[in-house]
Write a protein that holds these residues in place. Structure first.
Motif, PDB file in Angstrom:
ATOM      1  N   THR A   1      54.964 138.249  60.936  1.00 14.05           N
ATOM      2  CA  THR A   1      55.019 139.342  61.908  1.00 14.05           C
ATOM      3  C   THR A   1      56.339 140.092  61.813  1.00 14.05           C
ATOM      4  OG1 THR A   1      53.540 138.159  63.405  1.00 14.05           O
ATOM      5  CG2 THR A   1      54.896 139.887  64.372  1.00 14.05           C
ATOM      6  N   ASP A   2      57.434 139.355  61.787  1.00 14.31           N
ATOM      7  CA  ASP A   2      58.752 139.982  61.752  1.00 14.31           C
ATOM      8  C   ASP A   2      59.001 140.737  60.443  1.00 14.31           C
ATOM      9  OD1 ASP A   2      59.264 138.971  64.267  1.00 14.31           O
ATOM     10  OD2 ASP A   2      60.463 137.285  63.540  1.00 14.31           O
TER      11      ASP A   2
ATOM     12  N   TRP B   1      65.147 134.051  64.140  1.00 16.59           N
ATOM     13  CA  TRP B   1      64.387 132.864  63.769  1.00 16.59           C
ATOM     14  C   TRP B   1      65.141 131.590  64.140  1.00 16.59           C
ATOM     15  CZ3 TRP B   1      63.252 135.029  58.257  1.00 16.59           C
ATOM     16  CH2 TRP B   1      62.271 136.028  58.346  1.00 16.59           C
TER      17      TRP B   1
ATOM     18  N   ASN C   1      56.836 143.877  60.421  1.00 16.00           N
ATOM     19  CA  ASN C   1      57.404 144.853  61.342  1.00 16.00           C
ATOM     20  C   ASN C   1      58.607 145.564  60.719  1.00 16.00           C
ATOM     21  OD1 ASN C   1      57.199 146.144  63.769  1.00 16.00           O
ATOM     22  ND2 ASN C   1      58.266 144.579  64.929  1.00 16.00           N
TER      23      ASN C   1
ATOM     24  N   THR D   1      64.620 131.069  69.724  1.00 15.21           N
ATOM     25  CA  THR D   1      63.192 131.112  70.021  1.00 15.21           C
ATOM     26  C   THR D   1      62.758 132.560  70.191  1.00 15.21           C
ATOM     27  OG1 THR D   1      63.414 129.007  71.158  1.00 15.21           O
ATOM     28  CG2 THR D   1      61.390 130.252  71.559  1.00 15.21           C
ATOM     29  N   PRO D   2      62.031 133.114  69.218  1.00 20.48           N
ATOM     30  CA  PRO D   2      61.621 134.514  69.306  1.00 20.48           C
ATOM     31  C   PRO D   2      60.448 134.720  70.266  1.00 20.48           C
ATOM     32  CG  PRO D   2      60.808 133.547  67.280  1.00 20.48           C
ATOM     33  CD  PRO D   2      61.626 132.493  67.979  1.00 20.48           C
ATOM     34  N   VAL D   3      60.430 135.885  70.906  1.00 15.16           N
ATOM     35  CA  VAL D   3      59.328 136.275  71.786  1.00 15.16           C
ATOM     36  C   VAL D   3      58.784 137.602  71.274  1.00 15.16           C
ATOM     37  CG1 VAL D   3      58.669 136.931  74.116  1.00 15.16           C
ATOM     38  CG2 VAL D   3      60.364 135.120  73.755  1.00 15.16           C
ATOM     39  N   VAL D   4      57.477 137.649  71.014  1.00 15.53           N
ATOM     40  CA  VAL D   4      56.849 138.866  70.511  1.00 15.53           C
ATOM     41  C   VAL D   4      55.588 139.140  71.320  1.00 15.53           C
ATOM     42  CG1 VAL D   4      55.707 139.907  68.517  1.00 15.53           C
ATOM     43  CG2 VAL D   4      57.741 138.518  68.178  1.00 15.53           C
TER      44      VAL D   4
ATOM     45  N   LYS E   1      52.017 140.438  71.330  1.00 14.25           N
ATOM     46  CA  LYS E   1      51.028 140.611  70.271  1.00 14.25           C
ATOM     47  C   LYS E   1      49.756 141.251  70.803  1.00 14.25           C
ATOM     48  CE  LYS E   1      52.757 136.675  67.703  1.00 14.25           C
ATOM     49  NZ  LYS E   1      52.475 135.374  67.137  1.00 14.25           N
TER      50      LYS E   1
ATOM     51  N   ALA F   1      60.594 129.323  64.190  1.00 15.47           N
ATOM     52  CA  ALA F   1      59.894 130.596  64.009  1.00 15.47           C
ATOM     53  C   ALA F   1      58.431 130.392  63.619  1.00 15.47           C
ATOM     54  CB  ALA F   1      60.604 131.444  62.960  1.00 15.47           C
TER      55      ALA F   1
ATOM     56  N   GLU G   1      53.588 132.311  61.039  1.00 21.19           N
ATOM     57  CA  GLU G   1      52.999 133.497  61.662  1.00 21.19           C
ATOM     58  C   GLU G   1      54.074 134.447  62.200  1.00 21.19           C
ATOM     59  OE1 GLU G   1      50.419 133.468  65.381  1.00 21.19           O
ATOM     60  OE2 GLU G   1      48.947 133.274  63.752  1.00 21.19           O
ATOM     61  N   GLN G   2      55.098 133.891  62.850  1.00 25.53           N
ATOM     62  CA  GLN G   2      56.183 134.719  63.386  1.00 25.53           C
ATOM     63  C   GLN G   2      56.964 135.384  62.258  1.00 25.53           C
ATOM     64  OE1 GLN G   2      56.824 135.340  66.739  1.00 25.53           O
ATOM     65  NE2 GLN G   2      58.023 136.958  65.780  1.00 25.53           N
TER      66      GLN G   2
END
Length: 111
Positions: A52-53, A10, A56, A13-16, A18, A45, A48-49
Motif C-alpha cells: 500500500t505504501d 514501518w 501510494n 505502527t502505521p495507520v491507513v 482503506k 508493517a 499488505e501495508q
C-alpha cells in the motif's frame, strides 16, 4: 512522503484508511521476494501495508511527472505579475477523474 519516511513509518505502527475495494495482483518473483524481505525487516508493517505504501508513493511520483501543457487562456497572474496559463495537459483530466473515483469509492451506495 519519501521512501525514508516510509521506512520510519514501518518502524512504528502505521495507520491507513482503506477502501472496501480490494485489488489482486500477481508479482514477479523478485518483487515478491523483496516485499517479504521488507516485511521481515519491519514486522510491524506487514506485506499488505508495504505494498500500500509503496504504491501510494509511486502514484504520487507519477502524478508529479504528468506534463504541464500550457493553453492559450490566462487563468491568473503569479506573484511577479506574469501570466499563468490554463493547463491543457493530462493533469486537469486526471484530477477530474480522481475526484469522480474518490466520490464513487466513498459512496456506500456504490458497493
Amino acid at each position: 512522503m519519501s521512501f525514508r519516511d516510509l521506512i520510519s513509518a514501518w518502524e512504528s505502527t502505521p495507520v491507513v484508511h482503506k477502501t472496501a475495494e480490494a485489488y489482486a495482483v500477481q508479482l514477479p518473483r523478485d518483487a515478491a521476494a523483496k516485499l517479504h524481505a521488507l516485511a521481515e525487516l519491519y514486522p510491524g508493517a506487514g506485506v499488505e501495508q508495504i505494498i500500500t505504501d509503496l504504491l501510494n508513493r509511486a502514484l504520487d511520483e507519477v502524478v508529479t511527472a504528468l506534463p504541464y501543457v500550457p493553453g492559450d487562456r490566462v487563468i491568473r497572474e503569479d506573484e511577479y505579475g506574469d501570466p499563468v496559463y490554463e493547463d491543457i495537459g493530462p493533469t486537469s483530466e486526471f484530477e477530474r477523474l480522481k475526484r469522480l473515483h474518490e466520490q464513487r469509492l466513498s459512496d456506500p451506495a456504490s458497493d
